[in-house]
Design an enzyme around this catalytic site. Structure first.
Site, short mmCIF file in Angstrom:
data_model
loop_
_atom_site.label_atom_id
_atom_site.label_comp_id
_atom_site.label_asym_id
_atom_site.label_seq_id
_atom_site.Cartn_x
_atom_site.Cartn_y
_atom_site.Cartn_z
N GLN A 116 -7.70 -0.08 4.79
CA GLN A 116 -8.44 -0.69 5.90
C GLN A 116 -9.85 -1.13 5.52
O GLN A 116 -10.51 -1.80 6.30
CB GLN A 116 -8.51 0.26 7.10
CG GLN A 116 -7.17 0.54 7.75
CD GLN A 116 -6.57 -0.67 8.47
OE1 GLN A 116 -7.27 -1.64 8.81
NE2 GLN A 116 -5.27 -0.64 8.72
N GLY A 156 0.82 -1.21 0.00
CA GLY A 156 0.00 0.00 0.00
C GLY A 156 0.85 1.26 0.00
O GLY A 156 0.53 2.25 -0.67
N CYS A 191 3.64 1.01 12.78
CA CYS A 191 4.92 1.67 12.52
C CYS A 191 5.31 2.55 13.69
O CYS A 191 6.46 2.91 13.87
CB CYS A 191 4.85 2.49 11.24
SG CYS A 191 3.28 2.40 10.41
N SER A 205 -4.04 -3.18 0.23
CA SER A 205 -2.89 -3.98 0.65
C SER A 205 -3.38 -5.34 1.14
O SER A 205 -4.24 -5.42 2.00
CB SER A 205 -2.17 -3.23 1.78
OG SER A 205 -1.11 -4.01 2.25
N ALA A 206 -2.80 -6.42 0.57
CA ALA A 206 -3.32 -7.78 0.81
C ALA A 206 -3.24 -8.21 2.28
O ALA A 206 -4.10 -8.94 2.76
CB ALA A 206 -2.55 -8.78 -0.06
N HIS A 207 -2.19 -7.78 2.98
CA HIS A 207 -2.01 -8.33 4.34
C HIS A 207 -3.04 -7.82 5.34
O HIS A 207 -3.10 -8.29 6.47
CB HIS A 207 -0.57 -8.14 4.83
CG HIS A 207 -0.18 -6.74 5.21
ND1 HIS A 207 -0.12 -6.34 6.53
CD2 HIS A 207 0.22 -5.69 4.48
CE1 HIS A 207 0.31 -5.07 6.57
NE2 HIS A 207 0.52 -4.66 5.35
N1 PLP Z 1 -2.48 2.89 4.64
C1 PLP Z 1 -3.13 2.47 5.72
C2 PLP Z 1 -4.42 3.10 6.09
C3 PLP Z 1 -2.60 1.44 6.51
O1 PLP Z 1 -3.26 1.04 7.61
C4 PLP Z 1 -1.38 0.86 6.13
C5 PLP Z 1 -0.77 -0.20 6.95
O2 PLP Z 1 -0.45 0.00 8.09
C6 PLP Z 1 -0.75 1.32 4.97
C7 PLP Z 1 -1.33 2.34 4.24
C8 PLP Z 1 0.52 0.74 4.48
O3 PLP Z 1 0.29 -0.45 3.78
P1 PLP Z 1 1.50 -1.47 3.53
O4 PLP Z 1 1.80 -2.12 4.84
O5 PLP Z 1 0.96 -2.43 2.51
O6 PLP Z 1 2.62 -0.67 2.99
#
Ligand code: PLP
Length: 374
Positions: free
Chosen positions: A179, A71, A326, A199-201
């Site tokens: 989300q 993502g 993060c 984002s797949a995870h």
């Molecule tokens: N955007 C949102 C709203 C997210 O919750 C996250 C993941 O924490 C991301 C972007 C980032 O996605 P990715 O972990 O696939 O880089």
């Protein structure tokens, strides 16, 4: 010790059927999709079937789905190319976006000297739409970047309304739907939206793969160069097993959406009811009717308990989070809560509890017991 995973907004358990699918592709379908021999054609066919399947779930056309590594990459790509190639001069976003958007916009502001405006966030964490309309009255070529479901507090944006407002004001609309995709119905034919990120995870697929929806004829250009994959928009050999896993995960999510939503919503209400009994002074951060997978709470604990709360729960095998993953190792308050809470409330412990259909009432009982023992 039974382990309890209530941090599904950070990442989710990979569905066993997704693992099966990925293992099959890894072991049997290892051709490079760009090769013209049968191995390559086979891999290419898996890739394109995955793309079609994902597009169908979101009512988009297959050519509008571009695979990325995550993502974060998709957000970076869209925002950067919008400024560099589509000549966007101004970005409107909020201070409660994910860092993958906020920090990208900050860097673009420095590099391209674009105008950046932050739309007001209401005390309940909702975006102030009236302020957005006011901001859009300027003539400058604008892109609006607002996430669908906030990853920390679960507030939901009315993407239909925001899309229409953007269209009326000639602004492009980008929404980070990391989300919400896989957890709620999305119809990209009826929404007025230019760019979407997933984002797949986050929906029981593998890490390290995501996709961007890029509306036809958008004019977006690649972030990097070196191959014709993804119509040249995202060069690099496609991770076929990851993409097949993502497509399977999305299929499963939408196949079971209604039953899982009801089940998870019930778990969330069950937790709220238990908290009301055990910690009557607790508060919900954000909107009371936030998204069903996320609950962010402020606990009435004293300062000395605040610092140790995550550690204490972790010792009991309970995984929750303080904010986005993060940041969870950092001592800085969440940038999202900092936008909404008073300085005094910011010192108190806030917890993000995020659910999936793999959770049970027993998990909730263990969490509440864990909190009581602090
Ligand atoms: N955007 C949102 C709203 C997210 O919750 C996250 C993941 O924490 C991301 C972007 C980032 O996605 P990715 O972990 O696939 O880089």
């Amino acid at each position: 010790m039974k382990k309890v995973y209530l941090d599904n907004a950070s990442t989710t358990q990979v569905h066993p059927e997704v693992i099966q699918e990925m293992t099959k592709v890894l072991s049997e379908d290892y051709g490079n999709p760009s090769s013209t021999h049968s191995f390559g054609r086979n891999a290419k066919s898996i890739l394109e079937l995955s793309r079609k399947s994902i597009a169908k779930k979101l009512n988009a056309s297959a050519q509008e789905i571009i695979f990325t590594s995550c993502g974060t990459e998709a957000n970076n790509w869209i925002l950067r190319s919008a400024v560099r190639d589509l000549k966007i001069k101004r970005i409107i976003l909020s201070k409660i976006e994910h860092h993958a958007v906020i920090q990208t916009v900050e860097s673009l502001q420095k590099e391209f000297n674009i105008q950046v405006d932050y739309v007001l966030v209401k005390p309940n964490g909702e975006i102030d739409i009236t302020d957005l309309v006011d901001l859009l009255s300027q003539e400058t070529k604008t892109l609006v970047s607002l996430m669908h479901v906030n990853n920390e507090i679960g507030t939901v944006l009315d993407i239909d309304k925001v899309g229409r407002i953007c269209l009326q004001n000639n602004a492009l609309f980008h929404s980070d739907m990391v989300q919400s995709i896989g957890k709620t119905e999305i119809d990209l034919q009826t929404l007025s939206i230019d760019f979407v990120v997933a984002s797949a995870h986050k929906f029981h697929g593998p890490k390290g793969v995501g996709f961007a929806y890029v509306k036809k004829n958008s004019g977006l250009q690649p972030l990097f160069f070196g191959g014709e994959q993804e119509k040249g928009l995202r060069p690099g050999t496609e991770a076929v097993h990851q993409i097949a896993g993502m497509a399977r995960a999305l299929e499963l999510s939408y196949m079971n959406l209604e039953t899982e939503r009801i089940y998870i919503q019930e778990l969330k209400y069950y937790l709220i009811a238990k908290l009301e009994v055990e910690f009557s002074a607790f508060e919900i951060n954000g909107n009371q009717d936030g998204f069903y997978t996320i609950l962010n709470i402020l606990l009435p604990f004293s300062d000395d308990k605040t610092a140790m709360i995550l550690f204490h729960l972790d010792m009991k095998g309970i995984a929750v989070s303080r904010g986005s993953a993060c940041q969870s190792g950092s001592v800085k308050p969440s940038h999202v809560l900092a936008e909404m809470l008073s300085n005094e409330d910011l010192k108190k412990p806030s917890l993000r509890i995020s659910f999936s259909h793999f959770n049970t009432k027993e998990d909730i009982d263990l969490l509440v017991e864990g909190l009581k023992s602090i």
